[in-house]
Design a protein around this motif. Sequence first.
Motif, mmCIF file in Angstrom:
data_model
loop_
_atom_site.group_PDB
_atom_site.id
_atom_site.type_symbol
_atom_site.label_atom_id
_atom_site.label_comp_id
_atom_site.label_asym_id
_atom_site.label_seq_id
_atom_site.Cartn_x
_atom_site.Cartn_y
_atom_site.Cartn_z
ATOM 1 N N ASP A 42 -36.439 78.370 -10.885
ATOM 2 C CA ASP A 42 -34.996 78.482 -10.709
ATOM 3 C C ASP A 42 -34.451 79.395 -11.799
ATOM 4 O O ASP A 42 -35.040 79.475 -12.882
ATOM 5 N N ASN A 43 -33.346 80.050 -11.531
ATOM 6 C CA ASN A 43 -32.715 80.877 -12.562
ATOM 7 C C ASN A 43 -31.397 80.268 -13.043
ATOM 8 O O ASN A 43 -30.648 80.910 -13.781
ATOM 9 N N TYR A 44 -31.103 79.056 -12.597
ATOM 10 C CA TYR A 44 -29.898 78.312 -12.978
ATOM 11 C C TYR A 44 -28.598 78.983 -12.524
ATOM 12 O O TYR A 44 -27.533 78.686 -13.066
ATOM 13 N N LYS A 49 -29.506 72.412 -15.256
ATOM 14 C CA LYS A 49 -30.618 72.127 -16.166
ATOM 15 C C LYS A 49 -30.964 70.643 -16.184
ATOM 16 O O LYS A 49 -32.122 70.274 -16.365
ATOM 17 N N GLU A 65 -38.552 79.408 -15.437
ATOM 18 C CA GLU A 65 -37.199 79.964 -15.336
ATOM 19 C C GLU A 65 -37.338 81.416 -14.885
ATOM 20 O O GLU A 65 -37.826 82.266 -15.638
ATOM 21 N N ASP A 67 -36.256 84.507 -11.446
ATOM 22 C CA ASP A 67 -35.372 84.931 -10.364
ATOM 23 C C ASP A 67 -36.208 85.391 -9.172
ATOM 24 O O ASP A 67 -37.116 86.221 -9.319
#
Length: 340
Positions: A42-44, A49, A65, A67
């Motif tokens: 996931d890239n948030y 989080k 972490e 994209d």
Amino acid sequence: MGYENVRFSEGATFLVTGAAGFIGSNLVEAILKLGYQVKGIDNYSTGKKGNVEIFIGNQNYTFIEGDITNLDTCINACEGVDYVLHQAAWGSVPRSIEMPLFYEEVNIKGTLNMMESARQNDVKKFVYASSSSVYGDEPKLPKQEGREGNVLSPYALTKKVDEEYGRLYTKLYGLDTYGLRYFNVFGRRQDPHGAYAAVIPKFIKQLLANEQPTINGDGKQSRDFTYIENVIEANLKACQSSHEAAGQTYNVAFGGREYLIDIYDGLCKALEKDVKPIFGPERAGDIKHSNADISKAKEMLGYDPEWSFEKGIEEAIDWYKSLVNETNNTMGVVKYPGIK
């Protein structure tokens, strides 16, 4: 029924994209409980989080972490993976109307990157999130695969394109892909905040805070609201499905039909609130009614959902109530129960 007895080979490894999101984090949790290895990525951008941190310390979990619009990141993430559960995407019909180029980049290019990465890494099954929005302006109910209308938003178009790539990757490259058309999923960890929050958590949040919610339209629109447990089942059952079932799309719902105003009234009763809603304009790109025919998923995937709307909404209400900050009666800091 359900997925608790679903079994894979020892040492099976899953990759869940969008692992910090609502559906993704629930998939991670379910797979870890079954005892299998999980990678999450996931890239948030929309995920939280907190949805990742609850699994820190579990030896079967690895988080990346990254994209999905970066092909190298996707290829590396798929290394050593047996099953990909691709949930990463940007949702929301109205937001897609405002940001069509961004949705093209994330929802189409990102999905294509993941399919190609799965192909290059000899992944066994690629299961991806599609949407009931692909039915567009087709008026007939229940919604049935193969009977689609014109899409009404860039979001719906991205999901339709994803489905075409899924069909081609099975036909041309032999990658087993399964497109799951989600119908209005709700449940624990669904974000109640923001302008584009889904209607059920948003209503619950506002009612708990004694705020007056806005209903877009007259409230007589209907949806096939689907509890998160049914979605987990569909993903895991798809991973066990045959090659003959691959390259196709499947409705994932309970097969019910709930009217928005009835849901609102039910939430008011359950939460002991007497708050009249505001009725606003209809949202561009929204369909009026949605109800799924799930017979194809039952036949081809062995999907047998056991969570009705009534059963799911009770669980969802209890979960959101547990997040209420007693000092100001609003959703406070989220501390998710999870696996340690």
